[in-house]
Design an enzyme around this catalytic site. Structure first.
Site, PDB file in Angstrom:
ATOM      1  N   GLU A 128       4.585  44.080  74.766  1.00  0.00           N
ATOM      2  CA  GLU A 128       3.564  44.703  75.604  1.00  0.00           C
ATOM      3  C   GLU A 128       2.852  45.849  74.879  1.00  0.00           C
ATOM      4  OE1 GLU A 128       5.053  45.700  79.484  1.00  0.00           O
ATOM      5  OE2 GLU A 128       5.530  43.629  79.942  1.00  0.00           O
ATOM      6  N   GLU A 183       9.265  37.477  79.667  1.00  0.00           N
ATOM      7  CA  GLU A 183       9.914  38.290  80.713  1.00  0.00           C
ATOM      8  C   GLU A 183       9.393  37.851  82.059  1.00  0.00           C
ATOM      9  OE1 GLU A 183       9.551  42.610  80.545  1.00  0.00           O
ATOM     10  OE2 GLU A 183      10.006  42.564  78.402  1.00  0.00           O
TER      11      GLU A 183
HETATM   12  C1  BGP Z   1       8.145  45.261  81.211  1.00  0.00           C
HETATM   13  C2  BGP Z   1       8.817  45.855  80.014  1.00  0.00           C
HETATM   14  C3  BGP Z   1      10.308  45.972  80.135  1.00  0.00           C
HETATM   15  C4  BGP Z   1      10.823  46.272  81.524  1.00  0.00           C
HETATM   16  C5  BGP Z   1      10.069  45.490  82.602  1.00  0.00           C
HETATM   17  C6  BGP Z   1      10.370  45.872  84.035  1.00  0.00           C
HETATM   18  O1  BGP Z   1       6.851  45.776  81.333  1.00  0.00           O
HETATM   19  O2  BGP Z   1       8.570  45.089  78.850  1.00  0.00           O
HETATM   20  O3  BGP Z   1      10.723  46.898  79.166  1.00  0.00           O
HETATM   21  O4  BGP Z   1      10.985  47.605  81.720  1.00  0.00           O
HETATM   22  O5  BGP Z   1       8.682  45.584  82.439  1.00  0.00           O
HETATM   23  O6  BGP Z   1       9.530  46.918  84.481  1.00  0.00           O
HETATM   24  P1  BGP Z   1      10.103  48.302  84.950  1.00  0.00           P
HETATM   25  O7  BGP Z   1      11.228  48.594  84.054  1.00  0.00           O
HETATM   26  O8  BGP Z   1       9.014  49.301  84.808  1.00  0.00           O
HETATM   27  O9  BGP Z   1      10.518  48.117  86.367  1.00  0.00           O
END
Ligand code: BGP
Length: 479
Positions: A171, A373
């Protein structure tokens, strides 16, 4: 209730993901090895949920054998994590390797392979060294791009013989969007031009890593591939009216195509360049750099998909004294009746997976890609424990199956989607929301020395991997 059975294609990857900074903890880290995230946490720990953060995280650094044991038990085909750039080196200018940390990465990779879990490695999941932020302004600097390339070379030389899947970034748009567009992260400076420079420099760094990768084939497995993990938001206009369509189109240029196009197609959309000129946020670049990007596109793409993005034409007046922000062209739109994950504040709309699959097929040359993801973060999962203490996370099971079903539909319709990686393997630290919203197949008991316990979804995931099929309830499908 009637159900539909979905068959998972042969060879389809079913894994889980995490990152170094969200799991490892600081044990053994030298004081000079802070990452950007460590620096932010040290400067603003009060805004991190219950004060938790990267300092201990899940203590994966000490407990990786135990965690890989659970991966084996569940049967993950792949596990994706990152190497923490800030810890991998002792000297960022000369790329001198920290042998202790590098040895730990060796052990993790070897343990994964010995357990039948294929490692996927990402080179930067927001772990830029804090020293490079302070000295050079982070990714705004071309010198930092070169330092990243030198770091990448050391990593590829060392682990290239064992790792097939490599990613340049996770990201890449996110840190600068939070830091310079929205100014909600340290060092709290709103600066749209810097945002765009970071975007460009990371696309350039990806091209340089691809160049190095192609030149350094001797260190690599024969079947090695290099990609980038992007988070394009599948963007829907509120309506078919021209003004709403335009808002969605411009949103897509600024937030999605700004990385999809240079990394996969080798260049920026003309329309985006015109917008950058009009708003005086063109990035510093030269023809050689554009040519490098053109010649070095990725082999495959990782796509993180969580929620849809809905926009409408702006209804408010832009204040002339407010510097340009892409929101000049759009406002977010909340679909009445939408299904929500209230803990994360994200709409749940599995159809994004199918729509992205079609986009990759039709607009990006049907490149090989995988869902890098997808997952559901839920607060206070303890309330869902049964009498044996196992979290009954049926909502996560439904979330996974409904999104996976859309991937299977996309494959049936010709998209080159090669896998699904759940976020996350264990509960872990989110930026600011540290351990608030739990994403894991495996629970982490913070109160009991971070004891691990499989959730119901872990058993479900194991069954899917073994049986290569799963079911969804028909009336829950998204048309
Ligand atoms: C994505 C990232 C992850 C993870 C996930 C969940 O954007 O790549 O690192 O954190 O989101 O989001 P969050 O942790 O903000 O709830």
């Amino acid at each position: 209730m009637s159900t539909q059975t979905w068959k998972i294609p042969d060879g389809f990857i079913l894994g889980a993901a995490a990152s170094a900074w969200q799991t490892e903890g600081w044990d053994g880290k030298r004081p000079s090895q802070d990452s950007y995230l460590d620096m932010w946490y040290k400067n603003a720990a009060h805004i991190w949920h219950n004060g938790n953060g990267p300092a201990v995280a899940t203590d994966f650094y000490n407990r990786y054998k135990e965690d890989i044991g659970y991966m084996k038990e569940i049967g993950l085909t792949h596990y994706r994590t990152s190497i923490n750039w800030s810890r991998f080196l002792i000297d960022y200018e000369t790329a001198e390797v920290d042998e202790v940390y590098a040895g730990y990465i060796d052990n993790v990779i070897n343990e994964l392979i010995a357990s039948g879990v294929e490692p996927m490695i990402c080179l930067e999941h927001y772990e830029i060294p804090a020293a490079l932020m302070e000295k050079y302004g982070g990714w705004g600097s071309k010198h930092v791009v070169d330092l990243y390339t030198a770091y990448t070379e050391k990593v590829l030389q060392r682990y290239g013989d064992r790792v097939k899947y490599w990613f340049t970034f996770n990201e890449p748009i996110v840190p600068q969007t939070r830091i310079y567009l929205d100014a909600i992260r340290y060092p709290y400076e709103q600066n749209t031009k810097k945002w765009m420079q970071w975007n460009f420099n990371k696309a350039l760094a990806t091209a340089k890593a691809v160049q190095l990768f192609r030149a350094g084939k001797a260190w690599l497995r024969e079947d090695a591939k290099i990609g980038v993990i992007l988070n394009p938001e599948v963007t829907y206009a509120r309506s078919s009216a021209q003004h709403d369509q335009k808002a969605a189109h411009i949103y897509d240029l600024f937030f999605n195509r700004v990385f999809l196009d240079p990394c996969i197609k080798g260049g920026y959309p003309e329309e985006l360049m015109e917008l950058l000129v009009r708003h005086e946020i063109v990035f510093d670049h030269d023809e050689d750099e554009l040519d490098l990007i053109k010649q070095h596109t990725v082999d495959f793409a990782g796509i993180n998909l969580y929620y849809p993005c809905r926009v409408k034409a702006p209804s408010r007046q832009w204040n002339d004294s407010t510097p340009f922000h892409p929101a000049y062209y759009y406002e977010h739109f909340e679909l009445p009746g939408r299904k929500m994950n209230p803990f994360r504040g994200w709409e749940i709309y599995p159809r994004i997976v199918y729509d992205m699959a079609m986009r990759m097929k039709n607009e990006y040359g049907n490149i090989e890609w995988l869902i890098a993801e997808n997952g559901m973060g839920v607060e206070d999962e303890k309330r869902f424990k049964n009498e044996d203490g196992i979290i009954q996370d049926d909502y996560r099971i439904e979330f996974i199956s409904s999104h996976l079903a859309e991937a299977v539909k996309g494959i049936t319709d010709g998209s080159n989607c090669k896998g699904y990686m759940l976020w996350a393997f264990t509960d872990n630290v989110s930026p600011m929301n540290a351990f608030k919203n739990r994403y894991g197949l495996v629970e982490i008991h913070l109160e009991q020395n971070r004891r691990r316990a499989l959730k119901k979804s872990a058993h479900f995931y194991r069954q899917i991997i073994q049986n290569r099929q799963f079911e969804t309830e028909l009336d829950r499908l998204y048309k």
